[in-house]
Design an enzyme around this catalytic site. Structure first.
Site, PDB file in Angstrom:
ATOM      1  N   PHE A  40       5.592  -2.745  -3.630  1.00  0.00           N
ATOM      2  CA  PHE A  40       5.543  -1.633  -4.902  1.00  0.00           C
ATOM      3  C   PHE A  40       4.760  -1.552  -3.355  1.00  0.00           C
ATOM      4  O   PHE A  40       3.666  -1.548  -3.556  1.00  0.00           O
ATOM      5  CB  PHE A  40       4.394  -2.279  -5.564  1.00  0.00           C
ATOM      6  N   ASP A  67      -0.847  -3.617   2.922  1.00  0.00           N
ATOM      7  CA  ASP A  67      -0.691  -2.789   1.948  1.00  0.00           C
ATOM      8  C   ASP A  67      -1.751  -3.233   1.479  1.00  0.00           C
ATOM      9  O   ASP A  67      -1.664  -3.936   0.164  1.00  0.00           O
ATOM     10  CB  ASP A  67       0.709  -2.682   0.791  1.00  0.00           C
ATOM     11  N   LYS A  72      -6.033   3.610  -3.998  1.00  0.00           N
ATOM     12  CA  LYS A  72      -7.369   2.745  -6.048  1.00  0.00           C
ATOM     13  C   LYS A  72      -8.259   2.934  -5.706  1.00  0.00           C
ATOM     14  O   LYS A  72      -8.908   3.902  -6.003  1.00  0.00           O
ATOM     15  CB  LYS A  72      -6.760   1.775  -5.968  1.00  0.00           C
TER      16      LYS A  72
HETATM   17  C1  LIG Z   1      -0.417   1.232  -6.689  1.00  0.00           C
HETATM   18  C2  LIG Z   1       0.006   1.302  -5.495  1.00  0.00           C
HETATM   19  C3  LIG Z   1       0.488   1.657  -4.121  1.00  0.00           C
HETATM   20  C4  LIG Z   1       0.931   3.314  -4.563  1.00  0.00           C
HETATM   21  O1  LIG Z   1      -0.524   4.042  -4.685  1.00  0.00           O
HETATM   22  P1  LIG Z   1      -0.259   5.740  -5.332  1.00  0.00           P
HETATM   23  O2  LIG Z   1      -1.995   6.215  -5.259  1.00  0.00           O
HETATM   24  O3  LIG Z   1       0.337   5.634  -6.146  1.00  0.00           O
HETATM   25  O4  LIG Z   1       1.097   6.226  -4.439  1.00  0.00           O
HETATM   26  C5  LIG Z   1       1.640   1.374  -3.201  1.00  0.00           C
HETATM   27  N1  LIG Z   1       1.120   0.153  -2.736  1.00  0.00           N
HETATM   28  C6  LIG Z   1       0.257  -0.818  -3.814  1.00  0.00           C
HETATM   29  C7  LIG Z   1       0.410  -2.396  -4.344  1.00  0.00           C
HETATM   30  C8  LIG Z   1      -0.260  -0.299  -4.745  1.00  0.00           C
HETATM   31  O5  LIG Z   1      -0.947  -1.356  -5.798  1.00  0.00           O
END
Ligand SMILES: *Cc1c(COP(=O)(O)O)cnc(C)c1O
Length: 403
Positions: free
Chosen positions: A130, A215, A244
């Site tokens: 994700f 990420d 986050k």
């Molecule tokens: C939450 C998340 C995203 C997206 O972040 P947003 O601030 O919602 O755009 C991307 N990668 C990972 C691993 C995430 O947990």
């Protein structure tokens, strides 16, 4: 509350309205209290409305909120220094959301491909990953249910199975400029990458001149019991994205990289809110408190304690009437923890837990995930397990045994 609102429908939400938060708890407009093990979706790293954040917002809002992205500002410089010091990276780009930080990483990788690798542009990502909800990040993500959505897709993303080095090797071509992955797949159900896999990826990238992108939007800033998840394997990426927990709930993200990749040209990347002083002051206050307040160690200890409690609860509850364990595959790092349910009724479990004053998440239909604030205490863990025990007994009997 009225069930029809002026809010555009994008998600099924429970019929409550959240009003205030403090520490580990949220309260709705009817005065019901909730123990928050979702943590604002892994963002309220210091709990709800922590003093350090309120103080930073107040004092910075009296000084400067936004001078425009055309100028440096003081908290931007000091926050970037803090992040480079903590991470060992040399350069930081700030944005507001995780998806935006990942877009920056992809742009930087394509810039590198264009300038230094004969126009290579393909990025290998993993199945069940994700990376966010912009069009490009929906294309980058390996979510099955997104495959047919919002066609045409942004081209150039190749998806391979996670923790499968052979599959990555087979997918590399002359057009590959980067490999991008989460050190722990979060939304996918909390699956950590193995050290062997990350070590092999690092060597492959070095050998072929391919960039390695982590990420760390969910795993970074203490969540896994280290400041950054890459510290578990020691395998550093070339680019790392954070969001986050970095803002403690304030919309904030960052992309970190090396001096060698300081290759953007004017106009390539930017935005109205990139490195705005208010967010920079909040981020600096939040990350300083996490680094210096002992919260990374707390996340590690409390994560161990949570997994221990889940193990003990699983032993106590044993198996449902059809012979499936109530609690299976307890996993995770630090305070990013998950287990599998006997059935794929995670949505019911989450819904029933809510009525009992506990917020948890079903990352997958049969998987319960915990991502509480890093300030969670042993008492919070004990209180959570007590509610969870009741919820599992109620929700996890096989249909024919429920009566
Ligand atoms: C939450 C998340 C995203 C997206 O972040 P947003 O601030 O919602 O755009 C991307 N990668 C990972 C691993 C995430 O947990």
């Amino acid at each position: 509350m009225s069930k029809t609102t002026s809010i555009l429908f994008t998600a099924k939400r429970p019929d409550i309205v959240m009003e205030k938060g403090r520490g580990m708890n949220l309260w709705d407009t009817d005065g019901h209290k909730y123990l928050d093990f979702i943590g604002g979706w892994a963002v309220t790293s210091l709990g709800h409305c922590p003093d350090v954040m309120r103080n930073a917002l107040l004092s910075q809002s009296k000084t400067l909120v936004n001078a425009s992205p055309a100028f440096y500002n003081a908290p931007m410089l000091s926050f970037a220094d803090l992040l480079t010091r903590l991470s060992g990276f040399d350069r930081v780009f700030f944005a507001s959301s995780g998806a935006e930080a990942n877009e920056s990483a992809v742009k930087l990788a394509r810039k590198y491909g264009a300038k230094q690798k004969n126009g290579a542009y393909e990025i290998i990502t993993t199945i069940n990953s994700f990376h966010g909800r912009t069009l490009a990040m929906m294309s980058a993500s390996g979510k099955k249910i997104w495959e047919s959505l919002f066609e045409p897709k942004v081209e150039g993303f190749i998806h391979v199975p996670y923790n499968d080095f052979e599959a990555v090797t087979a997918a590399v071509t002359d057009k590959t400029c980067a490999i991008m992955l989460e050190p722990v797949q979060g939304e996918g159900g909390v699956y950590p990458a193995t050290t062997e896999y990350l070590t092999a990826l690092r060597s492959l990238c070095d050998e072929k001149g391919i960039l390695l992108i982590y990420d760390e939007i969910q795993t970074g800033i203490g969540r896994t019991g280290k400041m950054f998840a890459f510290e578990h394997s020691g395998m550093r990426p070339d680019i790392m994205t954070l969001a986050k927990g970095i803002g403690g709930g304030y919309p904030l993200s960052a992309m970190l990289t090396t001096a060698a990749l300081d290759i953007f040209e004017p106009g390539d990347q930017g935005g109205s809110y990139c490195a705005q002083p208010l967010g920079m002051a909040v981020g600096e206050a939040v990350v300083t408190e996490i680094a210096e307040g002992g919260w990374v160690e707390n996340a590690r200890e409390m994560g161990d304690y949570l997994r221990e409690l889940l193990g003990a609860l699983g032993k106590e509850l044993g198996k449902t009437a059809d012979g499936t364990p109530y609690i299976r595959n307890i996993r995770g790092l630090g305070l990013l923890v998950a287990f599998d349910l006997p059935n794929a009724n995670g949505a019911d479990v989450v819904q029933y837990a809510l009525t009992k004053g506990l917020l948890i998440n079903a990352a997958q239909p049969g998987t319960i995930r915990f991502m509480p604030p890093l300030i969670a205490s042993r008492n919070d863990m004990d209180a959570m397990i007590k509610i969870l025990r009741h919820v599992l007994i109620k929700c996890c009997q096989p249909a024919d045994a429920a009566t």
